[in-house]
Design a protein around this motif. Sequence first.
Motif, short mmCIF file in Angstrom:
data_model
loop_
_atom_site.label_atom_id
_atom_site.label_comp_id
_atom_site.label_asym_id
_atom_site.label_seq_id
_atom_site.Cartn_x
_atom_site.Cartn_y
_atom_site.Cartn_z
N VAL A 1 28.80 60.32 55.71
CA VAL A 1 27.65 59.53 55.29
C VAL A 1 27.12 58.70 56.46
CG1 VAL A 1 26.85 57.71 53.73
CG2 VAL A 1 28.38 59.51 52.90
N ARG A 2 28.01 58.10 57.20
CA ARG A 2 27.59 57.31 58.37
C ARG A 2 26.77 58.17 59.33
NH1 ARG A 2 32.22 56.37 62.51
NH2 ARG A 2 31.64 58.57 62.83
N PHE B 1 16.41 58.24 54.70
CA PHE B 1 17.28 58.02 53.54
C PHE B 1 17.93 56.64 53.62
CE2 PHE B 1 16.76 62.54 53.42
CZ PHE B 1 16.95 62.91 52.10
N GLU B 2 18.23 56.10 52.46
CA GLU B 2 18.94 54.83 52.38
C GLU B 2 20.04 54.93 51.34
OE1 GLU B 2 16.16 51.88 51.17
OE2 GLU B 2 15.68 52.85 49.26
N ARG B 3 21.08 54.15 51.53
CA ARG B 3 22.19 54.12 50.59
C ARG B 3 21.81 53.31 49.35
NH1 ARG B 3 25.85 52.84 53.91
NH2 ARG B 3 27.43 54.49 53.85
N VAL B 4 22.21 53.80 48.19
CA VAL B 4 22.07 53.05 46.93
C VAL B 4 23.48 52.69 46.48
CG1 VAL B 4 21.19 53.04 44.58
CG2 VAL B 4 19.99 54.35 46.35
N SER C 1 29.02 59.02 47.72
CA SER C 1 27.97 58.12 48.22
C SER C 1 26.64 58.53 47.60
CB SER C 1 27.89 58.16 49.74
OG SER C 1 26.92 57.24 50.22
N ARG C 2 25.87 57.53 47.17
CA ARG C 2 24.56 57.79 46.57
C ARG C 2 23.46 57.36 47.54
NH1 ARG C 2 24.16 55.07 40.98
NH2 ARG C 2 24.42 53.23 42.28
N ALA D 1 33.27 48.52 51.06
CA ALA D 1 32.37 47.50 51.58
C ALA D 1 30.95 48.00 51.77
CB ALA D 1 32.93 46.96 52.90
N GLN D 2 30.76 49.30 51.91
CA GLN D 2 29.43 49.87 52.10
C GLN D 2 28.74 50.17 50.76
OE1 GLN D 2 28.18 50.04 55.17
NE2 GLN D 2 30.14 49.20 55.87
N GLY D 3 29.48 50.03 49.66
CA GLY D 3 28.91 50.37 48.37
C GLY D 3 29.15 51.80 47.95
N ASP D 4 30.02 52.50 48.66
CA ASP D 4 30.37 53.87 48.30
C ASP D 4 31.60 53.86 47.40
OD1 ASP D 4 28.31 54.95 49.84
OD2 ASP D 4 29.56 55.07 51.64
N LEU D 5 31.82 54.97 46.72
CA LEU D 5 32.97 55.14 45.85
C LEU D 5 34.12 55.73 46.64
CD1 LEU D 5 33.95 55.29 42.72
CD2 LEU D 5 33.50 57.73 43.02
#
Length: 456
Positions: free
Chosen positions: A393-394, A403-406, A450-451, A422-426
Motif C-alpha cells: 500500500v505504501r 488515490f487516497e487511503r480511507v 487497506s481501503r 496507525a495508518q488506518g489499515d486492518l
Amino acid sequence: MATRRNADGPITPIDRTVAGLAARQVAHGAVADLLASNHAFALEDALVQAGRDAALDGADTALARAIATATFRRLGFLKRVLAARLSQGLPEGQPRLVAVLATGAAQILDLNVPDHAAVDLGVRLAKGDPQLQHLSGLVNAVLRRIVRERAEILAEMTDPLAHNTPDWLAGRWRDAYGVETAQAIAAAHLAGAALDITVKGSAVEWAERLGGVALPTGSVRLHEVRSAVSDLPGYAEGAWWVQDAAAAIPARLLGVTSGQRVADLCAAPGGKTAQLAAAGATVVAVDRSAPRLERLRENIARLGLDAEIRVGNALDVEEPGQFDAVLLDAPCSATGTIRRHPDVAWTKESNDILRLAALQRRLFDRAAILVKPGGRIVYCTCSLEPEEGERQVRDFLKRNDGFERVPVMPDELGGLSAPIDAQGDLRTLPSQLDGTTPDQRGGLDGFFASRLRRKI
C-alpha cells in the motif's frame, strides 16, 4: 484394489484388512508427498487426491485429515523429538521414513488415539512399504519410546516460536511484530481454529440456532461441530457459508450498495463474492483457476445468489473505469492461515514472498485502472508479511497520487480497535480475538486490508 503412488517410489496397495490402516496410509502418503515435493502443492489437495484414490469413507477421511494436520501443526516439535531419539539424527533425505515416524508421534502426543494403534499401525505402514520394510524395527522402537516418555516430551514443548516455527518465519515475525507478539502468534497456531461462518441474516439469531457465538466483526463462530458442515441447519437452504472471521472483513469494508458494479479479482473460493452479491452488488468474479471457480459457482447457486463468473487472469481484465469498487484479494504466501493450514509454514520459503509481492504490485495497478473516479479499492492478503501488506500500500500510493487511503474505523469492526494500525489499515493477527472473553476465543486468521479511494 485401491492404490496410491508413493512420493518417490512405486504404487502401494491400500490395505483394508486392518481397521484404521487405510486412513493412516493416506495421511502418511500426503505428509511424505509434501515433505518431498519442494513445495509443489498444499496438504488439503494432497489429502483430497489420496483419499479419492483410496476411496476412503467419511470416518477414515476425517481420521486421515486429523493425523496429517496434527503432524504439520507440531512438525517442528516432532522433528526435535525424533532427532533426539535417533542415533544419527533425523534423516531429512528420507521423507517416507520421516513421515511414518512423525505421523505416529503426532498420534501419540496430540490425538485421542490408543497408543497401541499408533505404534502397531505405524509399524505396519513401514512393513508394507518396500523401501521401509527393513526399518520397521526402528519405527517400532522409536514410537514405543515416545509412548514411554510422553509426559517428559510434552513438558518440553514450551516454545512454539523457537521450536515449532521455521527459523526464517520466526525471524520475520520478531522483526515485524516484536518478540512478545511473535510468540503469541506461534502459540495461536498450535491452538488451531474454530469454524466461522458468514450469514445472510442475523448473526445473533444464527449463533443461537447453531449453538455458536456472534463475533463483534459480524461472523458466527462454532466451537464444536459434531457433524458434517453440510448437515448443519441452514446450509442446504443457502443461509450461510464457511468463511474465517478475518477473511469476511475486507468485503464489508468495501461498503457496496445495491446496484453497484464490483470486480472481485482473484475471487476463488468465493466467500467474498458471496458477500458482495448478498449486498446487492452486480459482481464480476475473476479467477484463473477453472476448478476453483467451479466450486465458487456451486456455492453461489446454493446460496441463491448471482454473479458473473469469468475464468481468466485478473491482469487481463480490460474495462478501465467501469467499476464502482474493486476487491483485490491478492495471491500471497498465506502465512496468516497457518492456524487452519499448518502445512503452509513448512511448504513456503522466503523467495515465495518476493515472487508473490511482484505479482501483487501488478494486480494492484490493474485494480487502479478498473475503478471509477470516486470509486473504492480494498486490497487484502491472508499474509503476515509486511511486503505483502503494508509495504504494498505504501508503494502503491507513492506511484498513484490519484488515490487516497480511507481509514478503517473501530465501529466497522464491532468496536474493536486492536486490528487497526496507525495508518488506518486492518491488520489482524492469529493471537487477536483469542479468549479475552468467552465469546471471543479462537483467534483470527492473519489478514491485511487497506481501503483506498480514487480521487480523480
